[in-house]
Design a protein around this motif. Structure first.
Motif: not given
Length: 311
Positions: A56, A58, A77, A79, A81, A147, A149, A192, A211, A301
Motif C-alpha cells: 500500500h 501510503h 494499493s 492512497e 488524501d 484508498l 482519505e 477512509t 475502511d 503499508n
C-alpha cells in the motif's frame, strides 16, 4: 519435425529471403522491427513484466509521479488524501500542500481512465469479454485498490467523491455491490479518514467502500456487520494495536494482538492493514514488516516503495 530456424521465423513474418544472408541477431531484430512492427508490439504493454505486490502506497501523492511511480513497482494499493474546496477535490495532506492543478481528477481519475482504456482495447478479440482488465498485465483480474482519505467533512465531501468517480463507473471499471452480489472490477475504491460510515452503508449500488476499524470488528456498539460487501479492507494504527518497535524480541502479548486482529478480519473475508509502522532504523522497519507478513497481515503499508517492492 525439424526445429524452427531463424529463416523459418522470418518467413512466417513475411521477410524477404535475401535479408538472411549472414545476418547477425541485431540485423535480424532490425529487419523484424522495420518489416513487421505491428507483430512485435504487445498491445497491453503498459505494465508488461511488472509483478503485482500487496503493498500500500501510503500518501501516494508524495511520489515524484503520483500513481505511476507506485504502479511501476507493482504496488497494488494507492492512497489519495482529498480536500473539498469550492466544489473541487484537491490532493494533499494539509491545506498548505494544496495547489490548483493537483486535483483528484488530474492525479488519479484521468490517469486511471487512460491506463484502463489502453488495457481494454475494443477489438474483435474482446467483443465477448465481460470483465474489464485491470492495470496489471500479469494479473489482469487483480484490482487496484484506491484508498480515498477524506480530509474535509465526510458528509459534505462524499457526494463530490462519488461524482468524481463517474468516468470510471460509467465504463464498468469499479468494483460494485448491487442486488446482493459483489462484482469485482479493475479498481476497488475504499474510503477512509473522515468517510461517513452510515452514508456508505446507504449506497445502493455501492462502488465506494469503507475502511473498517481493525481493532473493533467485534464491537457491538458500532452496530455494523463487517464483510467485504461493505469493507474489503480493515485498518488500524500499528503503534496502538501492537506497539513493538522492531528492536529486540516481540512479546507474546504483542504477537497475540497481531494474530487476533488479523484473524478477526480474515474470518469475515476482509484484508488487514496496519499503518504508522516504524520507519527507522531500517532494521527495525524490516523486522516489523517480517513479523506482520509472517502472521497474516495482507497489506504492507509503506512510504519507501522501492524498499517494500524488494522486501
Amino acid at each position: 519435425m525439424r526445429p524452427t530456424t531463424t529463416s523459418g521465423l522470418l518467413l512466417l513474418l513475411n521477410l524477404p529471403l535475401f535479408s538472411l544472408a549472414k545476418a547477425t541477431i541485431d540485423q535480424v531484430v532490425l529487419s523484424l522491427e522495420n518489416a513487421n512492427p505491428g507483430a512485435l508490439q504487445y498491445p497491453t504493454q503498459f505494465t508488461q513484466d511488472i509483478v503485482p505486490k500487496f503493498i500500500h502506497s501510503h500518501n501516494d501523492y508524495w511520489r515524484d509521479v503520483p500513481l505511476l511511480t507506485a504502479l511501476s513497482m507493482g504496488v497494488m494499493s494507492v492512497e489519495a488524501d482529498v480536500n473539498l474546496f469550492n466544489g473541487t477535490l484537491f490532493i494533499g495532506h494539509e491545506n498548505a500542500a494544496l495547489t490548483p492543478n493537483r486535483t483528484f481528477d488530474s492525479l488519479y481519475i484521468q490517469p486511471l481512465l487512460r491506463i484502463l482504456d489502453a488495457q481494454n482495447p475494443s477489438t474483435a478479440f474482446t467483443v465477448n469479454q465481460t470483465t474489464p482488465n485491470g492495470v496489471f498485465d500479469m494479473a489482469s483480474d487483480t484490482p487496484l485498490q484506491l484508498l480515498v482519505e477524506l480530509k474535509t467533512d465526510g458528509v459534505e465531501t462524499l457526494p463530490f467523491v462519488l461524482e468524481a468517480l463517474e468516468p470510471l463507473r460509467s465504463k464498468g471499471y469499479l468494483t460494485t455491490f448491487a442486488n446482493g452480489t459483489l462484482t469485482q472490477s479493475a479498481i476497488t475504491v475504499v474510503g477512509t479518514g473522515n468517510t461517513p460510515l452510515e452514508q456508505v452503508k446507504e449506497l445502493s449500488p455501492r462502488d465506494f467502500f469503507f475502511d473498517a476499524p481493525l481493532m473493533q470488528l467485534n464491537d457491538p456498539s458500532l452496530n455494523t456487520t463487517w464483510d467485504p460487501t461493505l469493507s474489503p479492507l480493515a485498518s488500524t494504527d500499528y503503534e496502538v494495536a501492537v506497539g513493538w518497535v522492531g528492536i529486540g524480541n516481540i512479546s507474546e502479548a504483542q504477537l497475540a494482538n497481531i494474530t487476533k486482529f488479523v484473524g478477526d478480519a480474515h474470518s469475515r473475508g476482509i484484508k488487514a492493514r496496519f499503518w504508522d509502522i516504524p520507519g527507522w532504523p531500517i532494521v527495525a522497519r524490516t523486522n516489523v514488516w517480517t513479523v506482520l507478513m509472517n502472521n497474516g497481515a495482507d497489506w504492507l503499508n509503506a512510504d519507501d516503495l522501492e524498499a517494500a517492492s524488494s522486501f
